[in-house]
Scaffold this motif. Structure first.
Motif, PDB file in Angstrom:
ATOM      1  N   HIS A 129       0.843  -1.190   0.000  1.00  0.00           N
ATOM      2  CA  HIS A 129       0.000   0.000   0.000  1.00  0.00           C
ATOM      3  C   HIS A 129       0.883   1.247   0.000  1.00  0.00           C
ATOM      4  CE1 HIS A 129      -3.544  -2.471   0.564  1.00  0.00           C
ATOM      5  NE2 HIS A 129      -2.909  -3.116   1.528  1.00  0.00           N
ATOM      6  N   ASP A 174      -6.223  -5.580  -8.094  1.00  0.00           N
ATOM      7  CA  ASP A 174      -5.405  -4.445  -7.656  1.00  0.00           C
ATOM      8  C   ASP A 174      -4.077  -4.489  -8.402  1.00  0.00           C
ATOM      9  OD1 ASP A 174      -4.314  -2.296  -6.349  1.00  0.00           O
ATOM     10  OD2 ASP A 174      -3.949  -3.363  -4.464  1.00  0.00           O
ATOM     11  N   ARG A 224      -4.406   1.616 -10.136  1.00  0.00           N
ATOM     12  CA  ARG A 224      -4.145   2.690  -9.173  1.00  0.00           C
ATOM     13  C   ARG A 224      -3.868   4.013  -9.880  1.00  0.00           C
ATOM     14  NH1 ARG A 224      -0.545   0.138  -4.176  1.00  0.00           N
ATOM     15  NH2 ARG A 224      -1.816  -1.728  -3.825  1.00  0.00           N
ATOM     16  N   ALA A 259      -7.059   5.602 -11.361  1.00  0.00           N
ATOM     17  CA  ALA A 259      -7.905   6.281 -10.390  1.00  0.00           C
ATOM     18  C   ALA A 259      -7.548   7.759 -10.283  1.00  0.00           C
ATOM     19  CB  ALA A 259      -7.783   5.602  -9.023  1.00  0.00           C
TER      20      ALA A 259
END
Length: 218
Positions: A12, A45, A50, A53
């Protein structure tokens, strides 16, 4: 790629941006994150998702293996993607990787020229095949001995899947922590010690020479 014994636990945190302009987005992919979605709902994911987004127009230009960290180029326009993809295809992008490998490499430098093809019964693994393999060439330089391991600079001339990983194993010095090609003590590391450190290419739209780097995390 995700192996059967390596569950997908992506890291993350924010993605470091190395360069952004009207046509290109260059980032530092963290180790353990897929470049694109895998098969199945647990592998959605990924770096592409990512980035999308934040920049919905982002487009893929090339890939890195899940367990490889480092510099990746994305496009922000169709023109940028088309031209950048073509430069990768015709080998006009110079790539530089840093790896830590098992054992003490004796020679200061060399070239590995071994053709590769997917090992179908064990895919996605690749293997050397002199009859049906596609050309794969890697230049390498020994950077330093670090105990019973060696830090290497790898410059692939071609872009075959798992090329650097298989070539280092064939050299007799597998990349530390490689879940597919390392064994024994060489496998016992917290991550695969392979990082895409640098790219050099002409900007696909402006023609400016780009020299971009992502700091080595190991």
């Amino acid at each position: 790629m995700t192996g059967p014994s390596t569950p997908y636990r992506p890291p993350h945190g924010p993605i470091a941006v190395i360069h952004r302009d009207d046509h290109l987005l260059v980032v530092d992919k963290p180790q353990g994150l897929l470049s694109v979605p895998g098969r199945g709902p647990d592998l959605t994911d990924c770096l592409l998702a990512r980035l999308a987004a934040i920049w919905p127009e982002v487009l893929l230009c090339h890939r890195l293996d899940r367990d490889t960290s480092g510099i990746m180029v994305f496009a922000l326009t169709k023109e940028g993607q088309r031209k950048m993809g073509r430069m990768f295809e015709v080998r006009r992008v110079r790539k530089r990787y840093i790896a830590r490998v098992a054992g003490r490499v004796a020679a200061p430098s060399g070239t590995i020229d071994l053709p590769l093809i997917v090992d179908w019964p064990n895919r996605p693994l690749q293997h050397v095949n002199h009859e049906t393999g596609k050309p794969a060439v890697t230049d390498w330089t020994r950077v330093a001995h670090e105990g019973d391991t060696t830090r290497m600079r790898l410059m692939p001339r071609t872009g075959r899947s798992h090329q650097l990983r298989v070539h280092m194993r064939e050299l007799g010095h597998p990349i530390l922590g490689d879940p597919f090609y390392a064994t024994g003590a060489a496998l016992d590391h917290p991550r695969m010690m392979l990082h895409a450190e640098g790219l050099k290419f002409e900007h696909p739209v402006t023609g400016k020479v780009m020299r971009l780097e992502a700091p080595v995390p190991f």
